[in-house]
Design an enzyme around this catalytic site. Structure first.
Site, PDB file in Angstrom:
ATOM      1  N   HIS A 116       0.847  -1.198   0.000  1.00  0.00           N
ATOM      2  CA  HIS A 116       0.000   0.000   0.000  1.00  0.00           C
ATOM      3  C   HIS A 116       0.884   1.251   0.000  1.00  0.00           C
ATOM      4  O   HIS A 116       1.755   1.389   0.863  1.00  0.00           O
ATOM      5  CB  HIS A 116      -0.872  -0.037   1.259  1.00  0.00           C
ATOM      6  N   ASP A 174      -7.118  13.221  -7.953  1.00  0.00           N
ATOM      7  CA  ASP A 174      -6.618  12.090  -7.156  1.00  0.00           C
ATOM      8  C   ASP A 174      -7.827  11.343  -6.614  1.00  0.00           C
ATOM      9  O   ASP A 174      -8.524  11.849  -5.742  1.00  0.00           O
ATOM     10  CB  ASP A 174      -5.748  12.617  -6.005  1.00  0.00           C
ATOM     11  N   MET A 175      -8.085  10.171  -7.147  1.00  0.00           N
ATOM     12  CA  MET A 175      -9.346   9.516  -6.786  1.00  0.00           C
ATOM     13  C   MET A 175      -9.233   7.997  -6.732  1.00  0.00           C
ATOM     14  O   MET A 175      -8.414   7.389  -7.410  1.00  0.00           O
ATOM     15  CB  MET A 175     -10.410   9.882  -7.823  1.00  0.00           C
ATOM     16  N   ALA A 176     -10.087   7.426  -5.890  1.00  0.00           N
ATOM     17  CA  ALA A 176     -10.272   5.978  -5.900  1.00  0.00           C
ATOM     18  C   ALA A 176     -11.320   5.681  -6.972  1.00  0.00           C
ATOM     19  O   ALA A 176     -12.114   6.560  -7.324  1.00  0.00           O
ATOM     20  CB  ALA A 176     -10.773   5.527  -4.541  1.00  0.00           C
ATOM     21  N   LYS A 227     -18.679   2.403 -16.322  1.00  0.00           N
ATOM     22  CA  LYS A 227     -17.495   3.169 -16.751  1.00  0.00           C
ATOM     23  C   LYS A 227     -16.399   3.082 -15.679  1.00  0.00           C
ATOM     24  O   LYS A 227     -15.221   2.912 -15.995  1.00  0.00           O
ATOM     25  CB  LYS A 227     -17.860   4.634 -17.001  1.00  0.00           C
ATOM     26  N   GLY A 308      -8.386  18.915  -6.737  1.00  0.00           N
ATOM     27  CA  GLY A 308      -7.204  19.125  -5.887  1.00  0.00           C
ATOM     28  C   GLY A 308      -7.280  20.386  -5.052  1.00  0.00           C
ATOM     29  O   GLY A 308      -6.641  20.485  -4.005  1.00  0.00           O
TER      30      GLY A 308
HETATM   31  N1  LIG Z   1      -3.245   3.322  -2.040  1.00  0.00           N
HETATM   32  C1  LIG Z   1      -4.427   2.832  -2.245  1.00  0.00           C
HETATM   33  O1  LIG Z   1      -4.574   1.628  -2.327  1.00  0.00           O
HETATM   34  C2  LIG Z   1      -5.618   3.721  -2.386  1.00  0.00           C
HETATM   35  C3  LIG Z   1      -6.857   3.158  -2.719  1.00  0.00           C
HETATM   36  C4  LIG Z   1      -7.958   4.016  -2.882  1.00  0.00           C
HETATM   37  C5  LIG Z   1      -7.824   5.379  -2.667  1.00  0.00           C
HETATM   38  N2  LIG Z   1      -6.609   5.887  -2.339  1.00  0.00           N
HETATM   39  C6  LIG Z   1      -6.463   7.335  -2.092  1.00  0.00           C
HETATM   40  O2  LIG Z   1      -7.597   7.772  -1.359  1.00  0.00           O
HETATM   41  C7  LIG Z   1      -7.783   9.148  -1.574  1.00  0.00           C
HETATM   42  C8  LIG Z   1      -9.253   9.511  -1.618  1.00  0.00           C
HETATM   43  O3  LIG Z   1      -9.884   9.140  -2.841  1.00  0.00           O
HETATM   44  P1  LIG Z   1     -11.423   9.525  -3.077  1.00  0.00           P
HETATM   45  O4  LIG Z   1     -11.841   9.014  -4.396  1.00  0.00           O
HETATM   46  O5  LIG Z   1     -12.220   9.160  -1.866  1.00  0.00           O
HETATM   47  O6  LIG Z   1     -11.296  11.120  -3.125  1.00  0.00           O
HETATM   48  P2  LIG Z   1     -12.478  12.218  -3.203  1.00  0.00           P
HETATM   49  O7  LIG Z   1     -13.744  11.587  -3.653  1.00  0.00           O
HETATM   50  O8  LIG Z   1     -12.493  12.958  -1.915  1.00  0.00           O
HETATM   51  O9  LIG Z   1     -11.923  13.215  -4.348  1.00  0.00           O
HETATM   52  C9  LIG Z   1     -11.689  12.772  -5.658  1.00  0.00           C
HETATM   53  C10 LIG Z   1     -11.253  13.938  -6.519  1.00  0.00           C
HETATM   54  O10 LIG Z   1     -12.357  14.824  -6.699  1.00  0.00           O
HETATM   55  C11 LIG Z   1     -11.977  16.164  -6.405  1.00  0.00           C
HETATM   56  N3  LIG Z   1     -13.107  16.862  -5.820  1.00  0.00           N
HETATM   57  C12 LIG Z   1     -13.803  16.518  -4.713  1.00  0.00           C
HETATM   58  N4  LIG Z   1     -14.789  17.414  -4.489  1.00  0.00           N
HETATM   59  C13 LIG Z   1     -14.718  18.347  -5.470  1.00  0.00           C
HETATM   60  C14 LIG Z   1     -15.474  19.507  -5.807  1.00  0.00           C
HETATM   61  N5  LIG Z   1     -16.495  19.928  -5.071  1.00  0.00           N
HETATM   62  N6  LIG Z   1     -15.111  20.207  -6.906  1.00  0.00           N
HETATM   63  C15 LIG Z   1     -14.065  19.807  -7.680  1.00  0.00           C
HETATM   64  N7  LIG Z   1     -13.323  18.711  -7.411  1.00  0.00           N
HETATM   65  C16 LIG Z   1     -13.646  17.986  -6.326  1.00  0.00           C
HETATM   66  C17 LIG Z   1     -10.833  16.034  -5.417  1.00  0.00           C
HETATM   67  O11 LIG Z   1      -9.997  17.184  -5.434  1.00  0.00           O
HETATM   68  C18 LIG Z   1     -10.126  14.781  -5.924  1.00  0.00           C
HETATM   69  O12 LIG Z   1      -9.194  15.118  -6.927  1.00  0.00           O
HETATM   70  C19 LIG Z   1      -6.931   9.511  -2.780  1.00  0.00           C
HETATM   71  O13 LIG Z   1      -5.814  10.217  -2.285  1.00  0.00           O
HETATM   72  C20 LIG Z   1      -6.478   8.163  -3.349  1.00  0.00           C
HETATM   73  O14 LIG Z   1      -5.206   8.213  -3.958  1.00  0.00           O
HETATM   74  C21 LIG Z   1      -5.501   5.100  -2.211  1.00  0.00           C
END
Ligand SMILES: NC(=O)c1ccc[n+]([C@@H]2O[C@H](COP(=O)([O-])OP(=O)(O)OC[C@H]3O[C@@H](n4cnc5c(N)ncnc54)[C@H](O)[C@@H]3O)[C@@H](O)[C@H]2O)c1
Length: 346
Positions: A116, A174-176, A227, A308
């Site tokens: 991880h 940056d998203m999952a 998708k 971001g």
């Molecule tokens: N290492 C791993 O195995 C692993 C697995 C899954 C996720 N992650 C990490 O978990 C973190 C969280 O992911 P997530 O999908 O829950 O993030 P999230 O849903 O909070 O955000 C996803 C993206 O949407 C953008 N966003 C959110 N709200 C917005 C808005 N109102 N307007 C415009 N843009 C907006 C964020 O800036 C981000 O780029 C990430 O850092 C990801 O790398 C890591």
């Protein structure tokens, strides 16, 4: 309780060093967790320290990392992380991709047998800080079924893309690839509230708004239906398959303390200067950003955000004010300090 980033970093580093991790590696691992907490992504912050240490103590993650370059060509490389910490393997893979992009215009590096690596943003930002575009992917243990399925076969594989701008922040997605993290479903169950449609399915793969049905043998769902499922599959292809590592059902859970995880990463760096003058790119990316920021707002909306942006502004504040750590995480860290006999956070 709010804790300064310095204090939290010192604590995390000393725990990792006590577990046998060399100090410079402990600092890299710590920095990615502090960055996650500072950016408001607590699911990848210091709450992961106890499980990382448990896996190190069970020899499932190497305490001293060993990253082997298995194959290398001009613009490409394949690394074998030999079960080192994901943050060390991810950093090495991104550093190599940047070096290759500096020389050849593009750099693509895969890594297998990693762990991880925390937030994907950390590695994508390494590229944008060098005025390049960084694209980062990782696979995870399977959490999601395919569209129409009722078996976990795909991880919520993170994807991050960072591009430099002339504005205050780079563009950073940056998203999952799950609609939401499992933690949000657990939170709703604890509060006794229904989850929105699209977050998850029950054990038969049927969409549900009942958080307990998701947590008792059900699944979290891919973002955007088929998708998101397709994207998760292609991320699995570029990470697990292209690296020659494990993928899908081959990967056990991080919380299974009987098996090593073989996680794979994919890093792609594009050197903007091979396409146009870097300042021109940054000006154009800033122009694109301004179209978004200044777009007509829907009624009731005060501000529009770029990907971001929300996380960058939280990070700026928290680097000054400290990081809020929940009571449950604080309890876990207290127990860890006692077990490892390192000075606690109180
Ligand atoms: N290492 C791993 O195995 C692993 C697995 C899954 C996720 N992650 C990490 O978990 C973190 C969280 O992911 P997530 O999908 O829950 O993030 P999230 O849903 O909070 O955000 C996803 C993206 O949407 C953008 N966003 C959110 N709200 C917005 C808005 N109102 N307007 C415009 N843009 C907006 C964020 O800036 C981000 O780029 C990430 O850092 C990801 O790398 C890591």
């Amino acid at each position: 309780m709010e804790i300064s980033t310095t204090k939290l970093a010192e604590f995390s580093t000393s725990c990792l060093v006590k577990a046998g991790v060399p100090e410079h590696e402990a600092e890299i691992i710590t920095n990615t967790m502090i960055e996650a907490d500072a950016r408001g992504i607590h699911s990848h912050g210091v709450m992961r320290l106890p499980i990382y240490i448990e896996r190190i103590q069970n020899e499932l993650i190497r305490s001293v990392s060993k990253v082997i370059v298995e194959q290398e060509n001009k613009a490409t490389a394949m690394l074998d992380g030999t079960f080192s910490a994901g943050q060390i393997v991810g950093t090495k893979a991104m550093e190599m991709a940047i070096e290759k992009a500096e020389e050849y215009g593009v750099g693509v590096v895969t890594a297998k047998n990693s762990n991880h690596f925390g937030i994907a943003a950390h590695y994508a930002l390494m590229a944008s800080k060098k005025d390049m575009i960084g694209i980062v992917m990782s696979n995870t243990a399977p959490l999601m079924p395919p569209t129409g399925g009722a078996e976990k076969v795909l991880g919520n594989n993170p994807l991050a893309i960072a591009a430099p701008t002339n504005g205050k922040y780079p563009l950073l997605l940056d998203m999952a690839l799950s609609n939401v993290a499992l933690g949000k479903v657990i939170f709703s169950q604890k509060k006794g509230i229904a989850i929105p449609e699209g977050w998850g399915a029950d054990q038969n793969g049927k969409a549900t708004t009942d958080p307990s049905a998701v947590l008792n043998g059900g699944f979290i769902s891919p973002v955007g239906g088929p998708k998101g499922f397709g994207l998760a599959l292609m991320v699995e292809t570029l990470t697990g398959v292209l690296s020659g590592g494990d993928f899908s059902k081959m990967i056990p859970s991080m919380y299974d303390l009987t098996q090593k995880q073989s996680i794979s990463h994919f890093m792609l760096v594009i050197n903007v200067s091979y396409f146009m003058d870097v300042e021109r790119f940054k000006d154009l990316a800033s122009m694109l950003s301004s179209y978004v920021k200044n777009a007509v707002k829907a009624s009731g909306v005060d501000e529009l955000y770029l990907p971001g942006e929300i996380e960058f502004s939280i990070e700026e504040k928290r680097m000054q004010s400290g990081i809020p750590i929940s009571d449950s995480v604080l309890d876990e860290l207290r127990k860890l300090a006692e077990t490892l006999q390192v000075p606690g956070l109180d």
